[in-house]
Each structure stands twice: as C-alpha cells, then as structure tokens.
Design a protein around this motif. Structure first.
Motif, mmCIF file in Angstrom:
data_model
loop_
_atom_site.group_PDB
_atom_site.id
_atom_site.type_symbol
_atom_site.label_atom_id
_atom_site.label_comp_id
_atom_site.label_asym_id
_atom_site.label_seq_id
_atom_site.Cartn_x
_atom_site.Cartn_y
_atom_site.Cartn_z
ATOM 1 N N VAL A 65 -2.273 5.360 -8.187
ATOM 2 C CA VAL A 65 -2.953 6.467 -8.805
ATOM 3 C C VAL A 65 -4.619 6.510 -8.358
ATOM 4 O O VAL A 65 -5.043 5.355 -8.204
ATOM 5 C CB VAL A 65 -2.954 6.321 -10.376
ATOM 6 N N VAL A 66 -4.872 7.727 -7.730
ATOM 7 C CA VAL A 66 -6.236 7.707 -7.071
ATOM 8 C C VAL A 66 -6.872 8.915 -7.744
ATOM 9 O O VAL A 66 -6.156 9.996 -7.953
ATOM 10 C CB VAL A 66 -6.031 8.155 -5.549
ATOM 11 N N SER A 67 -8.048 8.733 -8.410
ATOM 12 C CA SER A 67 -8.863 9.887 -8.970
ATOM 13 C C SER A 67 -9.179 10.778 -7.822
ATOM 14 O O SER A 67 -9.617 10.554 -6.854
ATOM 15 C CB SER A 67 -9.976 9.244 -9.803
ATOM 16 N N GLN A 68 -9.033 12.012 -8.419
ATOM 17 C CA GLN A 68 -9.504 13.319 -7.151
ATOM 18 C C GLN A 68 -10.063 14.164 -7.784
ATOM 19 O O GLN A 68 -9.219 15.360 -8.070
ATOM 20 C CB GLN A 68 -8.125 13.566 -6.700
ATOM 21 N N GLN B 279 -10.509 3.425 -6.760
ATOM 22 C CA GLN B 279 -11.514 3.064 -7.819
ATOM 23 C C GLN B 279 -12.375 4.781 -8.291
ATOM 24 O O GLN B 279 -12.817 5.331 -7.078
ATOM 25 C CB GLN B 279 -12.659 2.094 -7.035
ATOM 26 N N PHE B 280 -12.425 4.707 -9.319
ATOM 27 C CA PHE B 280 -13.069 6.188 -9.945
ATOM 28 C C PHE B 280 -14.538 6.237 -9.105
ATOM 29 O O PHE B 280 -15.242 5.404 -9.152
ATOM 30 C CB PHE B 280 -13.223 6.237 -11.220
ATOM 31 N N GLY B 281 -14.501 7.434 -8.464
ATOM 32 C CA GLY B 281 -15.934 7.891 -7.797
ATOM 33 C C GLY B 281 -16.044 7.289 -6.448
ATOM 34 O O GLY B 281 -17.308 7.434 -5.824
ATOM 35 N N ALA B 282 -15.483 6.332 -5.968
ATOM 36 C CA ALA B 282 -15.729 5.526 -4.762
ATOM 37 C C ALA B 282 -15.133 6.499 -3.770
ATOM 38 O O ALA B 282 -14.345 7.449 -3.790
ATOM 39 C CB ALA B 282 -14.949 4.115 -4.703
ATOM 40 N N ASP B 283 -15.783 6.214 -2.347
ATOM 41 C CA ASP B 283 -15.299 7.014 -1.008
ATOM 42 C C ASP B 283 -14.108 5.945 -0.763
ATOM 43 O O ASP B 283 -14.261 4.826 -0.145
ATOM 44 C CB ASP B 283 -16.599 6.525 -0.111
ATOM 45 N N MET B 284 -13.038 6.616 -0.843
ATOM 46 C CA MET B 284 -11.790 5.889 -0.457
ATOM 47 C C MET B 284 -10.915 6.460 0.721
ATOM 48 O O MET B 284 -11.141 7.696 1.111
ATOM 49 C CB MET B 284 -10.766 5.941 -1.754
ATOM 50 N N LYS B 285 -10.495 5.483 1.399
ATOM 51 C CA LYS B 285 -9.212 5.953 2.736
ATOM 52 C C LYS B 285 -7.932 5.745 1.991
ATOM 53 O O LYS B 285 -7.713 4.592 1.872
ATOM 54 C CB LYS B 285 -9.826 5.116 3.932
ATOM 55 N N VAL B 286 -7.440 6.726 2.013
ATOM 56 C CA VAL B 286 -6.004 6.814 1.425
ATOM 57 C C VAL B 286 -4.991 7.098 2.506
ATOM 58 O O VAL B 286 -5.119 8.286 3.276
ATOM 59 C CB VAL B 286 -5.887 7.901 0.398
#
Length: 150
Positions: free
Chosen positions: A75-78, A125-132
């Motif tokens: 699950v990724v916050s978006q 991680q909520f609010g992080a700059d993520m590479k999915v």
C-alpha cells in the motif's frame, strides 16, 4: 477515498536508495485520502479489495480474490489521486487530505487491510519521495472511489 489497484507479479518501493517494500505476486494499491474520508470508507474499501475477484483460477478466468490466492500487498499513499485538472495545466491538490487527517486514515487503512487478510501488509512511507517499481500482470488495473459505491 480513492484506490488504484494493480495486479502485479512483482512490485517494490524504494526510498532514498533503500528498498522498503518488495512482493512477488499480489496487489500494489495506491491510496488517495481526502478530508471527508472516514472509517466507514476504510471498512468498505478494504472489504471490497480483499474479496475482489481479479486473479485467475485454474481455467485462467478472473474468479479468485487476493484473499483466496494468498497474494501479498503493498500500500502506497498517493495524494495526487485527488488532483483537479479541469482548469489550466497545473493540477490542484486542494481535495487531497491534509497530513493531520490523512496519516491516521492511511494507517487505519493498512491496519484494516491486514485484519481483512490476516497477514502483514507492506507499505511505502507517507509523504516520502518514493520510487515504485512494478510488473503489472494482465495488465489488470482498477480504480475504486468510495464516493461512487452506490
């Protein structure tokens, strides 16, 4: 609350070069939360996702749920799922939930998803700059909006 479900053969989330989530087969779920969302939205959405028949059975027919297959979930916050793009060329995110509202709802969503499936759910991680990264299987991609459930 909006969710984009992607059936995947593999998916991962990396933050600052560190892989924080990694699955082989299941669902990658992008979740967007707005201030008007409640526990009722979470309950409805997690039950829907757990039972949604989008995985192939022995005959290759989409007849099995992630619950039945034992697939894993990330699950990724978006927040960008609530982008308003009607006017101009710069999206507005005014409908996206403020962190003080969205973070507890996001955490409650993850906990409720774990309760529905009886297993640990991996997250970004909520609010992080993520590479999915993902390998979409099918491709099967669904969009669910709890405000359009009737």
């Amino acid at each position: 609350m909006k969710a984009v479900l992607q059936r995947v053969t593999e998916a991962s989330v990396t933050i600052e070069g560190q892989k924080v989530a990694d699955i082989n087969g299941g669902l990658l779920i992008l979740v967007g939360i707005e201030d008007a969302d409640t526990q009722e939205d979470i309950n409805w959405l997690t039950a829907k996702i757990a039972k949604l028949r989008i995985f192939g059975d022995a005959d290759g027919v989409m007849n099995l749920s992630v619950q039945e297959t034992g697939g894993d979930i990330i699950v990724v916050s978006q927040f960008t799922l609530h982008a308003l793009t009607k006017k101009g060329n710069r999206p507005s995110y005014i409908k996206a939930g403020r962190p003080e509202v969205a973070i507890p709802l996001y955490e409650a969503f993850v906990q409720q998803m774990e309760a529905e499936l009886g297993k640990k759910i991996q997250t970004g991680q909520f609010g992080a700059d993520m590479k999915v990264a993902l390998l979409n299987d099918g491709p099967v991609t669904l969009i669910i909006d709890t405000k359009n459930r009737e």
